[in-house]
Design an enzyme around this catalytic site. Structure first.
Site, PDB file in Angstrom:
ATOM      1  N   GLU A 175       0.826  -1.206   0.000  1.00  0.00           N
ATOM      2  CA  GLU A 175       0.000   0.000   0.000  1.00  0.00           C
ATOM      3  C   GLU A 175       0.866   1.265   0.000  1.00  0.00           C
ATOM      4  O   GLU A 175       0.368   2.373  -0.187  1.00  0.00           O
ATOM      5  CB  GLU A 175      -0.954  -0.003   1.208  1.00  0.00           C
ATOM      6  CG  GLU A 175      -0.293  -0.004   2.581  1.00  0.00           C
ATOM      7  CD  GLU A 175       0.222  -1.369   3.039  1.00  0.00           C
ATOM      8  OE1 GLU A 175       0.420  -2.268   2.195  1.00  0.00           O
ATOM      9  OE2 GLU A 175       0.453  -1.516   4.259  1.00  0.00           O
ATOM     10  N   CYS A 280      16.542  -6.327  -0.691  1.00  0.00           N
ATOM     11  CA  CYS A 280      16.653  -7.582   0.070  1.00  0.00           C
ATOM     12  C   CYS A 280      18.026  -8.204  -0.140  1.00  0.00           C
ATOM     13  O   CYS A 280      18.433  -9.076   0.609  1.00  0.00           O
ATOM     14  CB  CYS A 280      15.579  -8.554  -0.361  1.00  0.00           C
ATOM     15  SG  CYS A 280      15.650  -8.877  -2.114  1.00  0.00           S
TER      16      CYS A 280
END
Ligand code: NAD
Length: 492
Positions: A175, A280
């Site tokens: 979001e 990541c």
């Protein structure tokens, strides 16, 4: 202000419980609103996927590939526009965002090979006049839940293979930066993807739970923090779904005594601070073997101090802001705690402001030495531009550190010694290994796949996910007539 809609059945939809603001991390200004799906909206997205499944799964392999080919062209044609959307909502530089789109295109390119890759095998005479074959079926409606840090690429690593294999899809992006995902869905429609094959819904935990629990969804792919990855993994498994859930990371770079320290310092600087450390596969720990720690720290200090912090769309910016005020405060608190706990801040630009962007969520490159292995600064994923430097005496001790860490996404070594590189490659307990490559994300023809708490489930993304998105069926057949009864269970 612009509304970023859901994308359901090939069209924008704005229903939901409420809306939230999407903020530009460089300015703290709202640039769009996004609706949070209510249960009817999630149900509509799943229903669209169910309705589209028959047609899409029956479309020929090459028809599906043609759509993917067209989409890949559109993705690259719109690269600058998509990169600008990412930069505005995520904060990373335009150049970095364009690189993300290129990587997303790699995943689509892989899936364009679906006609050659989605296939089983046949054994003739697997019994007397008996043939055995395996065929691969798509599953149905698959679900993908993606993180903020690669808003386009992570979704494309899932959607690409899922669609090529004949599935339909519901994508629940972060979001925090949902704009690019809906634009991607629009481009898929422009490329000829039938309505309902790819749907995008925005929402929170309740939307994710609905997608997992629905009897009409078949598989769940997740990328995000390990905490949520574990929750999703458990919930999907409990619902009887196949699930792959990729989590957080704390990637180590081992620096051997023979490494070229200027090269290492350059690589460390970009791999630790690029995208404000929100990759990541970012390097967050340098483990220096032997006596090079002091000279290397000095070289990294000089570089870290020179990194140009700024808005992602400003000329010359090398590192943009982190994604949210909450992230900024969390990372600053972690740095403060580390220093209070005895760490030495070799460079601390964590409270630096960018002139003209005082409200932005900036954190400048920060390098911490003398960090305790037991401390949160070493054990936790900080997901910011913070590099921890540890010193050890041997490669073995470096490998032990990696082995004992809960995360095992990536690990790299810098050396000119083939034997050391070879030992590292064999023994480092992480899924993606770099030898003189700081961020060893494999090309799409291989896989993205961590170990330990960096990934739950046994299939990777990209080329390792064909088995995740298909189920095999085994057919045993014979066409000669065999008369007479036989109550035995005969060997072949
Ligand atoms: P996050 O876990 O907060 O959110 C990921 C997704 O899960 C979002 O879509 C979010 O809306 C949803 N979500 C959040 N809380 C939830 C809950 N309780 N139940 C269900 N859904 C929930 O992660 P993030 O902050 O968006 O992304 C950063 C994380 O992603 C880092 O830990 C990073 O290492 C990881 N990551 C891992 C990989 C990998 O390949 N292993 C790749 C990219 C990012």
């Amino acid at each position: 202000m612009r509304t970023i809609p859901h994308w359901i059945n090939g069209a924008p939809v704005t229903g939901g419980t409420d809306t939230i603001d999407v903020l530009n991390p460089a300015t703290d200004r709202a640039i769009a609103t996004v609706p949070m799906a209510d249960s009817d909206t999630v149900a509509a997205a799943i229903a669209a996927g169910v309705a589209a499944f028959d047609g899409w799964s029956q479309a020929t392999l090459s028809k599906r590939a043609h759509v993917l080919f067209r989409f890949r062209e559109l993705l690259l044609q719109h690269r600058a526009e998509l990169a600008a959307l990412i930069t505005a909502e995520h904060g990373k530089t335009l150049d970095d965002a364009a690189g993300e789109i290129a990587r997303a295109a790699d995943s689509i390119e892989l899936a364009c090979g679906g006609p050659a890759l989605v296939r089983g095998g046949t054994s003739l005479q697997s019994g007397p006049n008996i043939d055995t074959k395996s065929v691969l079926h798509p599953l149905g409606v698959c679900v993908g839940i993606t993180p903020f840090n690669f808003p386009a690429m992570m979704g494309m690593m899932m959607v690409s293979v899922a669609l090529a294999a004949g599935n339909t899809f519901v994508w629940k992006p972060s979001e925090q930066d949902p704009g690019v995902c809906v634009r991607i869905a629009e481009l898929f429609t422009e490329a000829g993807l039938p309505a309902g094959v790819l749907n995008v819904v925005h929402g929170r935990q309740d939307a994710v739970e609905h997608l997992i629990d629905s009897p009409d969804t078949e598989a769940v792919a997740f990328v995000g923090s390990s905490k949520v990855a574990h929750i999703v993994y458990q919930r999907a498994a409990a619902a009887g779904k196949r699930v792959q859930a990729f989590g957080g990371a704390k990637n180590h770079m081992v620096v051997m005594p023979d490494a070229d320290l200027d090269v290492v310092a350059d690589q460390l600087t970009s791999a630790s601070f690029g995208a404000a450390g929100q990759r990541c596969m970012a390097i967050s720990v340098a483990v220096v073997v032997g006596a090079s720690a002091e000279p290397l720290l000095e070289k990294v200090r000089v570089r870290a101090e020179q990194v140009r912090l700024g808005a992602g769309d400003a000329d010359g910016t090398e590192v943009g802001p982190v994604v949210s005020r909450q992230s900024q405060e969390r990372i600053r608190a972690a740095i403060k705690e580390a220093v209070a706990g005895g760490a030495t801040a070799v460079v601390d630009r964590s409270t630096e402001e960018v002139p003209g962007f005082e409200a932005g969520y900036f954190i400048g490159p920060t390098v911490l030495a003398d960090v305790e292995v037991a401390s949160a600064a070493y054990q936790d994923e900080l997901f910011g531009p913070v590099l921890v430097v540890l010193r050890v005496d041997t490669l073995n001790a470096a490998l032990e550190l990696i082995r004992n860490h809960r995360y095992g996404n990536g690990a790299s070594i810098f050396t000119r010694d083939g034997a050391a590189a070879n030992e590292f490659e064999r023994r480092a307990s992480a899924g993606m290994i770099g030898v003189n490559v700081a961020i060893p994300v494999p090309v799409a023809a291989y896989a993205v796949q961590g170990w330990k708490d960096s990934a739950y489930g046994d299939t990777g993304l990209n080329n390792a996910s064909w088995s995740f998105y298909t189920r095999p069926k085994y057919v045993t057949s014979r066409w000669d007539s065999v008369a007479g009864t036989d109550f035995g269970f005969r060997p072949n």
